[in-house]
Design an enzyme around this catalytic site. Structure first.
Site, short mmCIF file in Angstrom:
data_model
loop_
_atom_site.label_atom_id
_atom_site.label_comp_id
_atom_site.label_asym_id
_atom_site.label_seq_id
_atom_site.Cartn_x
_atom_site.Cartn_y
_atom_site.Cartn_z
N ASP A 80 -1.04 3.69 -2.80
CA ASP A 80 -0.87 3.10 -1.48
C ASP A 80 -1.23 1.61 -1.45
O ASP A 80 -2.40 1.26 -1.58
CB ASP A 80 -1.76 3.88 -0.51
CG ASP A 80 -1.65 3.40 0.91
OD1 ASP A 80 -0.64 2.75 1.25
OD2 ASP A 80 -2.57 3.67 1.70
N ASP A 265 3.89 -1.92 2.39
CA ASP A 265 3.12 -0.69 2.42
C ASP A 265 3.87 0.51 1.84
O ASP A 265 4.70 1.12 2.50
CB ASP A 265 2.74 -0.42 3.88
CG ASP A 265 1.75 0.71 4.01
OD1 ASP A 265 1.33 1.26 2.97
OD2 ASP A 265 1.40 1.05 5.14
#
Ligand SMILES: *[C@@H]1O[C@H](CO)[C@@H](O)[C@H](O)[C@H]1NC(C)=O
Ligand SMILES: *[C@@H]1O[C@H](CO)[C@@H](O)[C@H](O)[C@H]1NC(C)=O
Ligand SMILES: *[C@@H]1O[C@H](CO)[C@@H](O)[C@H](O)[C@H]1NC(C)=O
Ligand SMILES: *[C@@H]1O[C@H](CO)[C@@H](O)[C@H](O)[C@H]1NC(C)=O
Length: 377
Positions: A80, A265
């Site tokens: 992430d 992201d």
């Protein structure tokens, strides 16, 4: 069950020779009709929040394999870029917690390289949370060892549909500023321990219908065969996370949004944009609302590109990128893979990262972007 879309780990496959480049193959969820999950990060200042929403789409999340401890315990994680902490479910999570029980759990008693930390942690995820304690152990990935990583052992995962998601935990690739205090997060540790020579990683995601879904994260460099042309570098707009400045956004001649920060992201499936820009977009595209979805025509040829200006260069999202097809009953719908957020910034999730290869350079504090090749391996 996770499906491995391809198996290649050999560093020798790379188009350039660098012993300090590590490749993590990513694989995506199987195609699911009806319902699947996607992530939309719920950004609350200062804390890490993720929101899981029900949606329908294919290959929404990209997973990679890691292992922790000695001997190795294997986990499937999301890498992430939007957060900095790493956590895995703990063997000590209560039997009553289904979410925890349905995933692989780390057992520190089985690891000779484990050392306790003694601190507790809480991560807020929208209305849910992950609670547990910190531990230290060796993380293994892509043939490399990263000793001394402080990570969270989660005891309690109250995370919406976490029970049914396919990943066990998260490896945060964000910068140190976002991490738990007095911990060195994954990327920083990787760089200070010189596991990689250059403090850089790159993300390649395949998501187009004619591609096999999956991708790779390359630590220590980038792979020229995965993008077209040259990388376009822009500085980080804020020093504390992987973000850049969008100068403006237009559809045709109509400007739908001005200057704005954008977070890159991998943990978010869609592209999120500020409400005002989103409203402009819906108007320009003449979107209709059906079953709560923003529906557009599936005739992609008749739809315009969304042109995002970044550092003097336009990065278009084509209808193929920003539309997703879903089947409701027998009906095929084309819905917008873009959602609004109640914030003044954008989140460029997998919808954007599937079209653009991205390079995250922690030393020069910059991000490189180039059009990703389609149909890559
Ligand atoms: C990841 O691990 C799972 C389970 O151990 C395995 O089936 C799969 O092949 C692995 N995938 C990759 C890409 O290494
Ligand atoms: C954790 O590992 C220890 C040592 O191998 C073992 O005795 C224990 O049963 C394991 N715990 C669980 C819940 O599997
Ligand atoms: C950590 O949380 C546990 C309960 O889960 C509590 O018993 C313990 O006192 C906490 N430790 C610290 C250092 O806060
Ligand atoms: C985001 O999280 C905050 C704090 O938990 C919550 O109040 C808010 O409703 C969430 N927003 C969305 C859009 O889910």
């Amino acid at each position: 069950m996770l499906r491995a879309w391809f198996i290649l780990i050999a560093v020798s496959c790379l188009s350039f020779a660098n012993k300090n480049v590590l490749k993590v193959p990513l694989y995506a969820a199987e195609k699911v009709y009806g319902s699947d999950l996607f992530f939309a990060r719920n950004l609350t200042k200062g804390s890490e929040t993720l929101n899981l929403k029900l949606q329908t789409h294919t290959n929404l999340a990209y997973y990679g394999n890691i292992s922790m401890g000695t001997p190795r315990q294997h986990f499937c994680v999301i890498f992430d870029t939007g957060s900095s902490n790493t956590w895995l479910p703990s063997i000590n999570c209560p039997k009553s917690n289904l979410a925890c029980q349905s995933h692989k759990r780390y057992n520190s008693s089985r690891s000779t390289s484990y050392t306790p930390d003694g601190r507790n942690f809480t991560l807020r995820y929208g209305s849910g949370r992950v609670v547990g304690y910190l531990s230290k152990d060796t993380l293994h990935f892509a043939g490399a060892d990263l000793p001394g990583l402080i990570f969270g052992e989660s005891l309690f995962v109250q995370h919406f549909a976490f029970t049914s998601v396919r990943f066990d935990g998260l490896v945060g690739l964000g910068l140190g500023v976002l991490a738990w205090s007095n911990t060195t997060p994954f990327l920083e540790l990787l760089c200070t321990k010189k596991v990689i020579e250059k403090c850089v990683f790159s993300v390649y995601l395949r998501r187009h219908p004619r591609d096999t879904p999956g991708g790779e994260i390359l630590f220590g460099g980038f792979d020229r065969t995965k993008f077209e042309g040259k990388l376009h570098y822009v500085p980080l707009s804020l020093g504390n996370s992987w973000n850049l400045e969008i100068t403006k956004t237009a559809v045709g001649t109509k400007e739908i949004g001005g200057k704005s920060n954008a977070i890159l992201d991998t943990g978010t499936s869609l592209v999120l944009m500020p409400q005002e820009s989103y409203d402009n977009l819906l108007k320009v595209l003449s979107a209709k609302v059906e079953n709560g979805y923003k529906v557009l025509t599936c005739e992609t040829k008749s739809l315009p590109n969304i042109n995002i200006l970044i550092g003097g260069k336009v990065f278009p999202l084509t209808p193929d990128d920003y539309l997703m097809e879903l089947t409701l009953g027998r009906k095929k719908l084309c819905v917008l893979a873009i959602a609004p957020i109640n914030r003044g910034f954008w989140v460029l999730g997998d919808v954007f990262l599937g079209r653009y290869y991205t390079v995250y350079d922690a030393t020069a504090k910059r991000i490189g972007l180039a059009k990703a090749v389609k149909g890559g391996k």
